[in-house]
Motif scaffolding. Structure first.
Motif, PDB file in Angstrom:
ATOM      1  N   ARG A  61       1.251   3.069 -19.759  1.00  0.00           N
ATOM      2  CA  ARG A  61       2.388   2.705 -20.620  1.00  0.00           C
ATOM      3  C   ARG A  61       3.412   1.870 -19.866  1.00  0.00           C
ATOM      4  O   ARG A  61       4.016   0.958 -20.424  1.00  0.00           O
ATOM      5  N   LYS A  62       3.607   2.173 -18.578  1.00  0.00           N
ATOM      6  CA  LYS A  62       4.591   1.453 -17.756  1.00  0.00           C
ATOM      7  C   LYS A  62       4.044   0.137 -17.214  1.00  0.00           C
ATOM      8  O   LYS A  62       4.764  -0.618 -16.584  1.00  0.00           O
ATOM      9  N   GLY A  63       2.743  -0.107 -17.421  1.00  0.00           N
ATOM     10  CA  GLY A  63       2.122  -1.310 -16.889  1.00  0.00           C
ATOM     11  C   GLY A  63       1.876  -1.234 -15.391  1.00  0.00           C
ATOM     12  O   GLY A  63       1.743  -2.255 -14.722  1.00  0.00           O
ATOM     13  N   ALA A  64       1.836  -0.019 -14.848  1.00  0.00           N
ATOM     14  CA  ALA A  64       1.703   0.172 -13.403  1.00  0.00           C
ATOM     15  C   ALA A  64       0.312   0.651 -12.983  1.00  0.00           C
ATOM     16  O   ALA A  64       0.096   0.951 -11.818  1.00  0.00           O
ATOM     17  N   LEU A  65      -0.622   0.703 -13.909  1.00  0.00           N
ATOM     18  CA  LEU A  65      -1.978   1.147 -13.589  1.00  0.00           C
ATOM     19  C   LEU A  65      -2.788  -0.067 -13.138  1.00  0.00           C
ATOM     20  O   LEU A  65      -2.824  -1.086 -13.836  1.00  0.00           O
ATOM     21  N   SER A  66      -3.408   0.025 -11.972  1.00  0.00           N
ATOM     22  CA  SER A  66      -4.166  -1.113 -11.454  1.00  0.00           C
ATOM     23  C   SER A  66      -5.335  -1.439 -12.382  1.00  0.00           C
ATOM     24  O   SER A  66      -5.876  -0.562 -13.059  1.00  0.00           O
ATOM     25  N   GLN A  67      -5.721  -2.700 -12.375  1.00  0.00           N
ATOM     26  CA  GLN A  67      -6.828  -3.148 -13.224  1.00  0.00           C
ATOM     27  C   GLN A  67      -8.126  -2.438 -12.855  1.00  0.00           C
ATOM     28  O   GLN A  67      -8.890  -2.045 -13.725  1.00  0.00           O
ATOM     29  N   SER A  68      -8.356  -2.227 -11.563  1.00  0.00           N
ATOM     30  CA  SER A  68      -9.607  -1.574 -11.152  1.00  0.00           C
ATOM     31  C   SER A  68      -9.650  -0.127 -11.628  1.00  0.00           C
ATOM     32  O   SER A  68     -10.686   0.365 -12.068  1.00  0.00           O
ATOM     33  N   ARG A  69      -8.509   0.563 -11.575  1.00  0.00           N
ATOM     34  CA  ARG A  69      -8.469   1.943 -12.051  1.00  0.00           C
ATOM     35  C   ARG A  69      -8.635   1.992 -13.567  1.00  0.00           C
ATOM     36  O   ARG A  69      -9.347   2.851 -14.089  1.00  0.00           O
ATOM     37  N   LEU A  70      -7.995   1.063 -14.254  1.00  0.00           N
ATOM     38  CA  LEU A  70      -8.129   0.983 -15.709  1.00  0.00           C
ATOM     39  C   LEU A  70      -9.594   0.783 -16.095  1.00  0.00           C
ATOM     40  O   LEU A  70     -10.116   1.477 -16.969  1.00  0.00           O
ATOM     41  N   GLU A  71     -10.270  -0.126 -15.433  1.00  0.00           N
ATOM     42  CA  GLU A  71     -11.679  -0.391 -15.721  1.00  0.00           C
ATOM     43  C   GLU A  71     -12.542   0.830 -15.405  1.00  0.00           C
ATOM     44  O   GLU A  71     -13.452   1.168 -16.171  1.00  0.00           O
ATOM     45  N   SER A  72     -12.267   1.497 -14.279  1.00  0.00           N
ATOM     46  CA  SER A  72     -13.036   2.690 -13.916  1.00  0.00           C
ATOM     47  C   SER A  72     -12.873   3.786 -14.954  1.00  0.00           C
ATOM     48  O   SER A  72     -13.849   4.422 -15.367  1.00  0.00           O
ATOM     49  N   LEU A  73     -11.651   4.014 -15.382  1.00  0.00           N
ATOM     50  CA  LEU A  73     -11.393   5.055 -16.379  1.00  0.00           C
ATOM     51  C   LEU A  73     -12.021   4.696 -17.726  1.00  0.00           C
ATOM     52  O   LEU A  73     -12.560   5.560 -18.418  1.00  0.00           O
ATOM     53  N   ASN A  74     -11.976   3.434 -18.090  1.00  0.00           N
ATOM     54  CA  ASN A  74     -12.607   2.999 -19.348  1.00  0.00           C
ATOM     55  C   ASN A  74     -14.113   3.194 -19.294  1.00  0.00           C
ATOM     56  O   ASN A  74     -14.723   3.590 -20.283  1.00  0.00           O
ATOM     57  N   ARG A  75     -14.730   2.935 -18.140  1.00  0.00           N
ATOM     58  CA  ARG A  75     -16.178   3.152 -18.005  1.00  0.00           C
ATOM     59  C   ARG A  75     -16.527   4.631 -18.179  1.00  0.00           C
ATOM     60  O   ARG A  75     -17.598   4.973 -18.669  1.00  0.00           O
ATOM     61  N   LEU A  76     -15.605   5.517 -17.786  1.00  0.00           N
ATOM     62  CA  LEU A  76     -15.823   6.957 -17.963  1.00  0.00           C
ATOM     63  C   LEU A  76     -15.669   7.403 -19.412  1.00  0.00           C
ATOM     64  O   LEU A  76     -16.047   8.510 -19.765  1.00  0.00           O
ATOM     65  N   GLY A  77     -15.064   6.549 -20.231  1.00  0.00           N
ATOM     66  CA  GLY A  77     -14.780   6.939 -21.612  1.00  0.00           C
ATOM     67  C   GLY A  77     -13.451   7.663 -21.715  1.00  0.00           C
ATOM     68  O   GLY A  77     -13.238   8.471 -22.625  1.00  0.00           O
TER      69      GLY A  77
END
Length: 129
Positions: A61-77
């Motif tokens: 929400r704050k825009g502070a989540l790294s792109q790599s972490r965002l992608e990793s979490l999205n891959r987990l569902g």
């Protein structure tokens, strides 16, 4: 036994096929199993995990989540909205109700199904808007 005295559904290995960042504070070892921890440890870990999930949502929400972490979490569902989880749970409960009773007219007052009845009522209200 797991939380609430129930036997955990999964007692096999917890795999990490997505390669979540090892520097993450919630990294799961590839050979971890649910049976490796006792009941009180399980609860502590559940609290830690709940806080960690909340932190990830807050960082997004704050825009502070790294792109790599965002992608990793999205891959987990990873589910980014708690409301989405709640809605899915209630929808599944509604499907079970319909299978059992053959209709979706759930009573919402004075019933043991009051939570489901209120949810159905609110879905109908939102449809009218």
């Amino acid at each position: 036994k797991g939380p609430r005295g129930r036997k955990p559904r999964c007692s096999g290995p917890i795999s990490n096929p997505t390669g979540v960042d090892p520097d993450s504070d919630m990294h799961v070892p590839p050979n971890a199993t649910l049976g490796m921890v006792g009941r009180s440890e399980w609860r502590r870990e559940a609290v830690r995990l709940r806080q960690w999930v909340s932190n990830q949502r807050s960082l997004l929400r704050k825009g502070a989540l790294s792109q790599s972490r965002l992608e990793s979490l999205n891959r987990l569902g990873f589910v980014w909205s708690k409301q989405e989880i709640d809605w899915d749970e209630m929808f599944e409960e509604m499907m079970r109700y319909k299978i059992r009773f053959g209709h979706c007219n759930v009573p919402y007052k004075g019933s043991s199904l009051q939570r489901l009845g209120c949810w159905v009522f609110n879905q109908r209200i939102m449809l009218r808007r």
